[in-house]
Design an enzyme around this catalytic site. Structure first.
Site, short mmCIF file in Angstrom:
data_model
loop_
_atom_site.label_atom_id
_atom_site.label_comp_id
_atom_site.label_asym_id
_atom_site.label_seq_id
_atom_site.Cartn_x
_atom_site.Cartn_y
_atom_site.Cartn_z
N CYS A 1 -0.12 -30.07 -84.24
CA CYS A 1 0.62 -29.33 -85.25
C CYS A 1 1.59 -28.31 -84.67
O CYS A 1 2.35 -27.70 -85.40
CB CYS A 1 -0.36 -28.60 -86.17
N CYS B 1 -8.27 -27.19 -84.94
CA CYS B 1 -8.01 -25.75 -84.88
C CYS B 1 -9.10 -25.05 -84.08
O CYS B 1 -8.82 -24.11 -83.33
CB CYS B 1 -7.94 -25.14 -86.28
#
Ligand code: FES
Ligand code: FES
Length: 131
Positions: free
Chosen positions: A37, A106
């Site tokens: 990302c 993440c």
């Protein structure tokens, strides 16, 4: 996507945001990016004479889960030895924050960041790698 209460708590009240002074040899800095990302996380640890992490700071340019993961991690590593901190797994972070599968990377960012910070510290201080 709905964030869990714990993610929102860290997102709204992030712990230990900031940076330590550059050039301090008791500080290790890890800077990592997520290819998935493009988010970037900077994590710093301040290590005492006894090899215990006294303090930690982070700056994360990324999603709520990445911010929460790094915030949580700075709380977890305080009081830990480098060895102990290097053993923190992203799965533990993901579990604590109840991250959904698409947000697991993440927490990987946070694990990578602490490992990078530890090896930076060790490089600066000429120590054997533990991570
Ligand atoms: Fe990284 Fe969400 S994709 S901010
Ligand atoms: Fe990429 Fe969270 S770090 S979406």
């Amino acid at each position: 996507m709905a964030y869990s209460d714990k993610v929102l708590d860290h997102y709204e009240n992030p712990r230990n945001v900031g940076t330590f002074e550059k050039g301090d040899t008791s500080v290790g800095t890890g800077m990592v990016g997520a290819p998935a990302c493009g988010d970037v996380m900077k994590l710093q640890i301040k290590v005492g004479e006894n090899g215990v992490i006294e303090d930690a700071r982070f700056k994360t340019y990324g999603c709520g889960s990445a911010i929460a993961s790094s915030s949580l991690l700075t709380e977890w590593v305080k009081g830990k030895t480098l060895e102990e901190a290097s053993q923190i797994k992203n799965t533990e972070i993901a579990e604590e924050l109840a991250l959904p599968p698409v947000k697991v990377h993440c927490s990987v960012l946070a694990e990578d960041a602490i490992k990078a910070a530890i090896s930076d510290f060790q490089q600066k201080n000429g120590e054997e790698k533990v991570a």
